[in-house]
Design a protein around this motif. Sequence first.
Motif, PDB file in Angstrom:
ATOM      1  N   PRO A   1      37.682  37.739  47.840  1.00  0.00           N
ATOM      2  CA  PRO A   1      37.912  37.333  46.381  1.00  0.00           C
ATOM      3  C   PRO A   1      36.548  36.912  45.857  1.00  0.00           C
ATOM      4  O   PRO A   1      35.880  36.096  46.586  1.00  0.00           O
ATOM      5  CB  PRO A   1      38.869  36.473  46.072  1.00  0.00           C
ATOM      6  N   PHE A   2      36.373  37.200  44.429  1.00  0.00           N
ATOM      7  CA  PHE A   2      35.309  36.605  43.820  1.00  0.00           C
ATOM      8  C   PHE A   2      35.314  35.397  43.436  1.00  0.00           C
ATOM      9  O   PHE A   2      36.359  34.623  43.207  1.00  0.00           O
ATOM     10  CB  PHE A   2      34.900  37.336  42.479  1.00  0.00           C
ATOM     11  N   LEU A   3      34.348  34.379  43.969  1.00  0.00           N
ATOM     12  CA  LEU A   3      34.456  32.967  43.756  1.00  0.00           C
ATOM     13  C   LEU A   3      34.048  32.748  42.234  1.00  0.00           C
ATOM     14  O   LEU A   3      33.085  32.858  41.633  1.00  0.00           O
ATOM     15  CB  LEU A   3      33.531  32.307  44.722  1.00  0.00           C
ATOM     16  N   PRO A   4      35.110  32.049  41.398  1.00  0.00           N
ATOM     17  CA  PRO A   4      35.249  32.082  40.175  1.00  0.00           C
ATOM     18  C   PRO A   4      34.046  30.900  39.819  1.00  0.00           C
ATOM     19  O   PRO A   4      34.084  29.790  40.346  1.00  0.00           O
ATOM     20  CB  PRO A   4      36.599  31.887  39.449  1.00  0.00           C
TER      21      PRO A   4
ATOM     22  N   VAL B   1      45.343  36.981  56.915  1.00  0.00           N
ATOM     23  CA  VAL B   1      44.850  37.159  55.786  1.00  0.00           C
ATOM     24  C   VAL B   1      43.388  37.354  55.740  1.00  0.00           C
ATOM     25  O   VAL B   1      42.858  38.385  54.867  1.00  0.00           O
ATOM     26  CB  VAL B   1      45.253  35.943  54.717  1.00  0.00           C
ATOM     27  N   GLN B   2      42.782  36.683  56.399  1.00  0.00           N
ATOM     28  CA  GLN B   2      41.068  36.819  56.902  1.00  0.00           C
ATOM     29  C   GLN B   2      41.109  38.039  57.087  1.00  0.00           C
ATOM     30  O   GLN B   2      40.000  38.751  56.734  1.00  0.00           O
ATOM     31  CB  GLN B   2      41.005  35.573  57.651  1.00  0.00           C
ATOM     32  N   GLU B   3      41.691  38.918  58.189  1.00  0.00           N
ATOM     33  CA  GLU B   3      41.423  39.992  58.737  1.00  0.00           C
ATOM     34  C   GLU B   3      41.668  41.021  57.353  1.00  0.00           C
ATOM     35  O   GLU B   3      40.917  41.902  57.292  1.00  0.00           O
ATOM     36  CB  GLU B   3      42.661  40.418  59.727  1.00  0.00           C
ATOM     37  N   TYR B   4      42.569  40.787  56.662  1.00  0.00           N
ATOM     38  CA  TYR B   4      42.981  41.934  55.702  1.00  0.00           C
ATOM     39  C   TYR B   4      41.786  41.844  54.570  1.00  0.00           C
ATOM     40  O   TYR B   4      41.120  42.664  54.231  1.00  0.00           O
ATOM     41  CB  TYR B   4      44.343  41.319  54.720  1.00  0.00           C
ATOM     42  N   LEU B   5      41.315  40.411  54.157  1.00  0.00           N
ATOM     43  CA  LEU B   5      40.293  40.367  53.008  1.00  0.00           C
ATOM     44  C   LEU B   5      38.671  40.895  53.882  1.00  0.00           C
ATOM     45  O   LEU B   5      38.090  41.463  53.080  1.00  0.00           O
ATOM     46  CB  LEU B   5      40.013  38.914  52.801  1.00  0.00           C
ATOM     47  N   GLU B   6      38.760  40.805  54.909  1.00  0.00           N
ATOM     48  CA  GLU B   6      37.539  41.347  55.817  1.00  0.00           C
ATOM     49  C   GLU B   6      37.498  42.922  55.352  1.00  0.00           C
ATOM     50  O   GLU B   6      36.327  43.740  55.120  1.00  0.00           O
ATOM     51  CB  GLU B   6      37.481  41.172  57.102  1.00  0.00           C
ATOM     52  N   LEU B   7      38.422  43.501  55.376  1.00  0.00           N
ATOM     53  CA  LEU B   7      38.597  44.955  55.039  1.00  0.00           C
ATOM     54  C   LEU B   7      38.422  45.322  53.573  1.00  0.00           C
ATOM     55  O   LEU B   7      37.539  46.146  53.085  1.00  0.00           O
ATOM     56  CB  LEU B   7      40.062  45.536  55.594  1.00  0.00           C
ATOM     57  N   ILE B   8      39.191  44.685  52.420  1.00  0.00           N
ATOM     58  CA  ILE B   8      39.330  45.077  51.279  1.00  0.00           C
ATOM     59  C   ILE B   8      38.035  44.335  50.468  1.00  0.00           C
ATOM     60  O   ILE B   8      37.842  44.843  49.324  1.00  0.00           O
ATOM     61  CB  ILE B   8      40.445  44.856  50.646  1.00  0.00           C
ATOM     62  N   GLY B   9      37.567  43.226  51.117  1.00  0.00           N
ATOM     63  CA  GLY B   9      36.583  42.645  50.140  1.00  0.00           C
ATOM     64  C   GLY B   9      37.224  41.169  49.882  1.00  0.00           C
ATOM     65  O   GLY B   9      38.186  41.106  49.515  1.00  0.00           O
TER      66      GLY B   9
END
Length: 482
Positions: free
Chosen positions: A324-327, A314-322
Motif C-alpha cells: 500500500p501507498f504510505l499516505p 498478508v505480507q505474501e499477498y502484498l509482495e505480489l500485488i504491491g
Amino acid sequence: MARNLSVLEVLLIIFFLTILALDIFLMLLVLGNPSGRSFVPECPDIPESERIDCVPGHVVTENVCRWVYKCCWKPVTHTGAPRCFFPRNWGYKVGKRQNDTTGFTAKLKRLPTPSLFGYDVPDALFAADYQTSNRFHFKITDMDSKRYEVTLENIDLLDRTPKTSNLNYHVEVINEPFSFKIIRTSNKRILLDTSIGPLQFAHQYLQLSFRLPSTSVYGLGEHVHQQYLHNLTWKTWPIFTRDATPTEGMINLYGAHTFFLCLEDTSGSSFGVFLLNSDAMEVILQPAPAITYRTIGGILDFYVFLGNTPEQVVQEYLELIGRPFLPPYWSLGFQLSRRNYGGINGLRKVVDRNRGAGIPYDVQYSDIDYMEGGKDFTIDKEAFPRLEDFAKDLHGQGMKYVIMMHPGILNDSKYQPYETGSEKRVWIWQDNEFAIGQGYPGLTVFPDFSNPVCIEWWREQISEFHKTLEFDGVWIVSCYSR
C-alpha cells in the motif's frame, strides 16, 4: 351436478399442465441428443453441505435436473442448499503432463458431459508454477483461443524456488475427473481440494470450487460485512464494482477484492487465495466448508499464499500485488468536501466558519465545479477568481488543498490536453479510432493508463497545472459516460 371451478383452481391447473408440457418437451430434446443419452451421472450419497449447484440462479424440477442437465437430485433441509447438484464424474480429464524444476503443465480434455451454458472449452491447459517456497501460482487457460488475462506488474520473476525440496507445499493431481490438492508439507494438511466440484470452463462461464480445512474464512469484497469472520451457510457474494453508498446487504461497492484468508487452526497457520480476474463474478461460501468462484470471462488465474500466521499471509499477498501507498500524515486529519460551494466566496466562508468554530481542520477540497466547463486542468475564472491565492491562504494556515479531476478529456482540437494527448496517441482505442463517450465536459476521450506514454503525458499535465494552482493532492473520480 358438478360444481364450477374457481379462478384460482383453473389457474393452478393451467400452471401444472404448462410445467408438465415443458418437462416433456425438454426430455424429448434430451432423448434426441446422442451425447445426452451417453452420459450417466454418478450420484453417490453426497452430504448436503458438500453439494455444488448444477443450475445456479435457476429453479428446476426433478425431471429437468435429471434428464436435461443430467445432474443429481435430492431434497434438502436447508433452503440455501442445492437440490440439483453436480455428479462426481463431471468436468475434465488430464491428458499429457510435462514437469520441470519450477512447476508443470497438464493438458485437460473435457469429459463428454452435457453443456450447461453452451460454448464449452473442449481443450484447456493447467499450468502450475512454484514461484516461491510459500507462493503457488496456477492458471487454467483455453488451449485453442486467446482469452483476456489481467497483467500483474509487481511480480518479481527472479524470486523463484528452483527446487521442489524447498517448498512448504506440494500439489497432487487426480487425472479423471481432473482435480488437485494443495497440501502443507509440514503437517500433511490438505489446504485446498478441488474434487468437491467439477471445473467449468465455457466462453462466458468459468467455475472452480475448493474444499477448505476450516470454517475460519475472512476477506472478499467490497461489501458491508457485519463481521470479519464469514458466515458459511450458503452465502453468495457478488464482486463487480459500482459507485454505491455503503449499506447493509450483499450489494457490490466501490472496490473488487477477490482475496480470502483461511485460518487453519489455533496455531495460527494460515493461507490465502487470490483470483486475478477482472470480470464480473460471484463467490459462494458453503458449510462443507468450501468456496466456489464463478466468473463470466477471462481465465482462472489463482495465487495461493502460505504462512505461519495471518500476518505472514498478508505480507505474501502484498509482495505480489504491491504494498500500500504510505499516505502523508496530514491526510489522516479532518477533511471537508462537497460539490458546489457557491464559487470562491462560498468556499472561503466555509473555511472561515470551521476555523472560527475551532474545529480541527486539515484539508479542504474543491469538486469539479472549479473547472471551466468541466474540463481538466482549467479554472473557471468567473466563479473562482484568483483560486491560486485561496490555495496559498490555506497553506499559510497550515492546511492542505485537494482538487478533483476525472479521466475524461474533452474531444476538442483547440483544447491543449486533447491536442498533446492525440499527438502521443494516449487515448483508449475502439474500432481503430479513439473511443468517444459522454463525460462531464461533453464528448470525451479516455486516457489509456496501461500505456507508459499515457502515464508520462498525465504526469506532465498535472505538473504544468500545478504551476498555476498549488494543490497538494488530486482526487481522480469516475468519469461517467454512456
